[in-house]
Write an enzyme that holds these catalytic residues in place. Structure first.
Site, PDB file in Angstrom:
ATOM      1  N   LYS A 165       0.835  -1.203   0.000  1.00 29.91           N
ATOM      2  CA  LYS A 165       0.000   0.000   0.000  1.00 29.91           C
ATOM      3  C   LYS A 165       0.870   1.254   0.000  1.00 29.91           C
ATOM      4  CE  LYS A 165      -3.478  -2.760   0.381  1.00 29.91           C
ATOM      5  NZ  LYS A 165      -4.382  -3.037  -0.741  1.00 29.91           N
ATOM      6  N   ASP A 198      -0.380  -0.790  -4.539  1.00 30.57           N
ATOM      7  CA  ASP A 198      -1.795  -0.387  -4.477  1.00 30.57           C
ATOM      8  C   ASP A 198      -1.929   0.978  -3.805  1.00 30.57           C
ATOM      9  OD1 ASP A 198      -4.524  -0.325  -4.415  1.00 30.57           O
ATOM     10  OD2 ASP A 198      -4.781  -2.157  -3.229  1.00 30.57           O
ATOM     11  N   GLU A 224      -1.837  -0.667  -8.867  1.00 30.50           N
ATOM     12  CA  GLU A 224      -3.282  -0.851  -8.697  1.00 30.50           C
ATOM     13  C   GLU A 224      -3.933   0.452  -8.223  1.00 30.50           C
ATOM     14  OE1 GLU A 224      -4.766  -4.533  -7.075  1.00 30.50           O
ATOM     15  OE2 GLU A 224      -6.057  -3.440  -5.687  1.00 30.50           O
ATOM     16  N   ASP A 247      -9.329  -1.634  -9.189  1.00 30.63           N
ATOM     17  CA  ASP A 247      -9.939  -2.285  -8.033  1.00 30.63           C
ATOM     18  C   ASP A 247     -11.186  -1.492  -7.633  1.00 30.63           C
ATOM     19  OD1 ASP A 247     -10.607  -3.467  -5.661  1.00 30.63           O
ATOM     20  OD2 ASP A 247      -8.625  -3.395  -4.763  1.00 30.63           O
ATOM     21  N   LYS A 271     -13.640  -8.317  -6.469  1.00 30.68           N
ATOM     22  CA  LYS A 271     -14.000  -8.396  -5.054  1.00 30.68           C
ATOM     23  C   LYS A 271     -15.426  -8.930  -4.938  1.00 30.68           C
ATOM     24  CE  LYS A 271     -10.985  -5.411  -2.516  1.00 30.68           C
ATOM     25  NZ  LYS A 271      -9.939  -4.830  -3.334  1.00 30.68           N
TER      26      LYS A 271
HETATM   27 MG   LIG Z   1      -6.761  -2.850  -3.998  1.00 30.85          MG
END
Ligand SMILES: [Mg+2]
Length: 374
Positions: A165, A198, A224, A247, A271
């Site tokens: 992240k 991400d 991402e 995403d 997801k």
């Molecule tokens: Mg993600």
């Protein structure tokens, strides 16, 4: 087979890593889970889970789940849960959107379909490929060396994918800090590992382009969700030397079609609950396949019930397009169900049990907060 009773459970699921730090200063220490149990006139029961990642991640929030199920439950009583598409049509006709709250019902219907036919859900979704699926870690943003240590810890536990992240504000260190985080997390890379950087929609195009200019050449990762909007994402896409994975922007079928139409990405994170469950998830799997997009099958977060749904859907994605599965149950401290996928060659395979192959621990969930029956 008819649905004769619907029970709703709510359980807070503490994050297993203390405090989760995401771009734009977002932090999380626990996640509100909702669980649905469908009981049928045959005595068979099916389970589903929806656990949003707080209320600041995507347009889903824990306290939004219950009112949607209150709205839909009376309509679902008496229906045949094995008709998964018809159940979804019924829900979509009665209430627009709110897919994250419809998902646990859809997943419970698939669990029942599998139990009724004595087959694992993955076989009913098209058949498991039989190829072990690598799991992906979720490395929240922090100090670069500390993030590197968490990657190493997950590597030692068998993870072959890592979701790193980023998204530091300029006041925290900006693109230079994000570049350090990426370099640190990739430093001990092993052959075959997959790195996904991400930003969780936390970058502006300007900060994304600055990040590209300070990163050293030759780093192998995919980027991402750089930005929150299509316009911003598309301009970054045009100028990015890295493959782009979507995403947060892709939740329903239409989003995915739009991503393909605008050539916005090379892959996406499927997801399960934001999509609306396994029925829409199956459809998105096929749309992505037709377009040649890679897929990581995930959920916002969740416990063992959510992980079971992920594993069954992911097991049906052709291996050359499947990047990773997210082991949501590792992100929370509570075990809500016994779910034991087999592990081989550093990957997971769905268990050969009917339905989702889970045994829910009702003591952990407590008493239902609402129930409906015929
Ligand atoms: Mg993600």
């Amino acid at each position: 087979m008819k649905i004769t009773r619907i029970d709703l459970y709510e359980r807070d699921l503490p994050y297993s890593g203390g405090t989760y730090h995401l771009s734009k200063g977002r932090t999380y220490t626990s996640f509100g889970g909702t669980f649905v149990r469908l009981t049928t006139d045959t005595g068979l029961q099916g389970w589903g889970e929806s656990t949003p990642f707080g209320s600041t991640y995507v347009a889903a929030h824990t306290r939004g789940v219950r009112p949607v199920i209150e709205e839909l439950a009376p309509l679902l009583l008496g229906r045949d849960p094995r008709q998964v598409d018809r159940v979804n049509d019924l829900m979509d006709t009665a209430l627009l959107g709110h897919n994250f709250a419809k998902a646990p019902i859809d997943i419970a219907c698939w669990d029942l379909l599998g139990k009724a036919l004595e087959m694992p859900v993955c076989e009913l979704l098209g058949g498991a490929t039989g190829v072990p699926m690598p799991t992906i870690s979720s490395i929240h943003a922090g100090d670069p060396e500390e993030m590197r240590a968490r990657v190493a810890d997950h590597r030692a536990r068998g993870y072959r994918g890592h979701s790193v992240k980023i998204g530091a504000a300029d006041s925290e260190g900006g693109p230079a800090l994000d570049a350090e985080r990426i370099v640190a997390c990739l430093a001990d890379r092993r052959p075959g590992e997959y790195f996904l950087v991400d930003a969780n929609a936390g970058l502006s195009p300007e900060s994304a382009l600055r990040l590209f200019s300070v990163l050293p050449d030759g780093l192998d990762f995919v980027l991402e969700s750089p930005c929150p909007t299509w316009r911003e994402t598309l301009t970054v896409r045009k100028r990015s030397p890295y493959p782009i994975i979507l995403d947060e922007l892709v939740q329903n079928d239409d989003d995915l079609v739009h991503a393909i139409q605008t050539d916005a990405a090379d892959g996406f994170g499927l997801k399960v609950t934001p999509a609306g469950g396994l029925t829409p998830g199956r459809r998105q799997r096929d749309i992505a396949r037709a377009a040649g997009l890679t897929v990581s099958v995930q959920d916002t977060v969740g416990s063992d019930v959510a992980f079971a749904a992920i594993v069954h859907l992911a097991a049906t994605v052709p291996p050359h397009l499947l990047r990773c599965v997210l082991k949501t149950s590792d992100m929370v401290t509570l075990t809500t169900a016994r779910f034991e996928p087999s592990e081989r060659d550093g990957g997971v395979l769905p268990p050969a049990l009917p339905g989702l192959g889970i045994e829910v621990d009702e003591e952990v969930l407590g008493a239902p907060v609402m129930s409906w029956s015929l």
